[in-house]
Design a protein around this motif. Structure first.
Motif, PDB file in Angstrom:
ATOM      1  N   MET A 140      -3.936  -1.211 -12.090  1.00  0.00           N
ATOM      2  CA  MET A 140      -4.632  -0.451 -11.050  1.00  0.00           C
ATOM      3  C   MET A 140      -5.621   0.549 -11.631  1.00  0.00           C
ATOM      4  SD  MET A 140      -3.401  -1.357  -7.964  1.00  0.00           S
ATOM      5  CE  MET A 140      -3.317   0.003  -6.827  1.00  0.00           C
ATOM      6  N   GLU A 161       0.834  -1.210   0.000  1.00  0.00           N
ATOM      7  CA  GLU A 161       0.000   0.000   0.000  1.00  0.00           C
ATOM      8  C   GLU A 161       0.862   1.250   0.000  1.00  0.00           C
ATOM      9  OE1 GLU A 161      -3.571   2.079   2.681  1.00  0.00           O
ATOM     10  OE2 GLU A 161      -2.758   0.106   3.222  1.00  0.00           O
ATOM     11  N   LYS A 211     -10.445  -2.490  -8.211  1.00  0.00           N
ATOM     12  CA  LYS A 211     -11.078  -1.856  -7.061  1.00  0.00           C
ATOM     13  C   LYS A 211     -10.576  -0.425  -6.917  1.00  0.00           C
ATOM     14  CE  LYS A 211     -11.588  -6.192  -4.505  1.00  0.00           C
ATOM     15  NZ  LYS A 211     -11.258  -6.922  -3.262  1.00  0.00           N
ATOM     16  N   ASP A 212     -11.335   0.371  -6.173  1.00  0.00           N
ATOM     17  CA  ASP A 212     -10.923   1.756  -5.955  1.00  0.00           C
ATOM     18  C   ASP A 212      -9.579   1.785  -5.226  1.00  0.00           C
ATOM     19  OD1 ASP A 212     -13.164   2.689  -7.182  1.00  0.00           O
ATOM     20  OD2 ASP A 212     -14.315   2.899  -5.324  1.00  0.00           O
ATOM     21  N   ASN A 213      -8.667   2.546  -5.759  1.00  0.00           N
ATOM     22  CA  ASN A 213      -7.346   2.675  -5.165  1.00  0.00           C
ATOM     23  C   ASN A 213      -6.804   4.058  -5.476  1.00  0.00           C
ATOM     24  OD1 ASN A 213      -5.592   2.431  -7.767  1.00  0.00           O
ATOM     25  ND2 ASN A 213      -7.006   0.673  -7.866  1.00  0.00           N
ATOM     26  N   ASP A 260       2.097   1.859  -3.435  1.00  0.00           N
ATOM     27  CA  ASP A 260       1.050   2.448  -4.279  1.00  0.00           C
ATOM     28  C   ASP A 260       0.940   3.952  -4.037  1.00  0.00           C
ATOM     29  OD1 ASP A 260       0.447   0.052  -5.475  1.00  0.00           O
ATOM     30  OD2 ASP A 260      -1.187  -0.437  -4.099  1.00  0.00           O
ATOM     31  N   ASN A 261       1.092   4.366  -2.793  1.00  0.00           N
ATOM     32  CA  ASN A 261       1.066   5.798  -2.489  1.00  0.00           C
ATOM     33  C   ASN A 261       2.242   6.523  -3.147  1.00  0.00           C
ATOM     34  OD1 ASN A 261      -1.221   5.435  -0.921  1.00  0.00           O
ATOM     35  ND2 ASN A 261      -0.074   5.189   0.973  1.00  0.00           N
TER      36      ASN A 261
END
Length: 347
Positions: free
Chosen positions: A263, A220, A269-271, A223-224
């Motif tokens: 992504m 995560e 999915k929402d990300n 991803d940020n």
């Protein structure tokens, strides 16, 4: 004689005449006036261009002389301090986890070099400050000299177990972590009893082994960083390469491009990556690691139970069992000594 004199007179006349000088070219009106105006205009433009260049050079030299170093505020300085402390904790954890595995000697050495470099930067900065301000009764401390640097140096200069019998062994206690390598007993003791490892969010969940992982995964936090990189390098053609070099060095350019595509897909999915690609705005980034102020560092053993990894809970139970067992032995030895002294004929 007469012919010779005449020959010399001819040669003297040829020498006196100008050599290869073209005659002046004149133009009739109005062409001569137009050419004169063009010449004056060209000379004027050249003078203006020269004057502008001279002023520009003088302003650049003046700005270079008056150059001011960038400064950071207190909040930014505190952020850098926290990041340095986290960096040292991670380096020490990797070093400790690599001990006992000859295949990871290179990684362990690199961790030692990085921590030693931070100490070198701190020493150099403190020497420079002392030269500037002169002798003082107050301690001069560099911003590189964070709270866990000195103990971190001690850890990376420790020698771990040489045997690899219990290092990297897979766990069999629980189904969810059955395939994860375990920490050695020495590594568990070092990490559990040292406040260099002050951030519970960064404590290792397992050991380290040098195996090729074919499946590429993004956390995560990665991803940020990926979304932040998309925002910062949005105007660059080689954005994926720049993100890999500056933010995700463990991922290749192709892996980054494929992950962004997956992504951003409609079925995904929402990300945060999908959100940025759709609205071109970054949401507020979550805080994964809480700050630790000076004087509030605790060893991992003193953390609340819900903040301890599973191996640390097991280690704590083992230490408690050893303590109880040692107390029983001590009590038995004490009772036995009293009994022997009571039934001794010399009592």
């Amino acid at each position: 004689m007469c012919d010779a004199d005449m020959m010399e007179d001819v040669l003297d006349d040829e020498v006196k005449e100008p050599f290869n000088v073209p005659p002046a070219i004149t133009f009739a009106e109005p062409l001569s006036s137009i050419l004169s105006q063009q010449k004056e205009t060209a000379e004027l433009k050249l003078r203006e261009q020269f004057e502008r260049r001279r002023k520009k050079d003088s302003s650049l030299s003046r700005s270079s002389q008056e150059k001011v170093l960038p400064t950071i505020n207190l909040h930014e300085r505190e952020q850098l301090k926290q990041q340095l402390q986290q960096h040292i904790q991670l380096l020490c954890q990797v070093y400790v986890s690599c001990q006992g595995q000859s295949s990871l000697d290179k990684e362990a050495t690199q961790c030692r070099v990085f921590v030693t470099e931070l100490d070198m930067f701190a020493n150099r900065n403190e020497d420079s400050l002392l030269q500037r301000i002169g002798p003082t009764q107050f301690a001069v401390k560099s911003d590189f000299r964070v709270s866990n640097l000195q103990k971190g140096l001690q850890i990376v200069n420790m020698s771990g177990p040489r045997s690899e019998a219990n290092v990297g062994r897979k766990r069999e206690s629980k189904s969810w972590d059955r395939n994860l390598p375990s920490l050695s007993e020495w590594a568990q003791e070092v990490i559990a009893t040292n406040d260099v490892f002050m951030y519970p969010e960064l404590l290792p969940l397992c050991g380290i082994t040098k195996t090729a992982n074919k499946k590429v995964t993004f956390t995560e936090a990665e991803d940020n960083l990926l979304a932040l990189g998309l925002h910062q390098f949005k105007d660059c053609d080689n954005w994926a390469k720049l993100i890999g070099q500056n933010m995700l060095p463990t991922k290749t350019t192709e892996q980054i491009k494929i992950h962004v595509k997956n992504m951003s897909a409609t079925r995904a999915k929402d990300n945060i990556v999908k959100l940025y690609k759709r609205h071109h705005t970054l949401p507020s980034m979550p805080v994964f690691i809480e700050s630790v102020s000076d004087g509030y560092q605790v060893v991992p053993l003193q953390l609340p139970g819900n903040r301890k990894p599973e191996w640390l809970k097991t280690y704590e139970k083992q230490q408690e069992f050893k303590r109880i067992k040692e107390e029983k032995r001590s009590e038995e030895r004490r009772v036995g000594k009293e009994c022997r002294s009571r039934w001794s004929p010399y009592h």
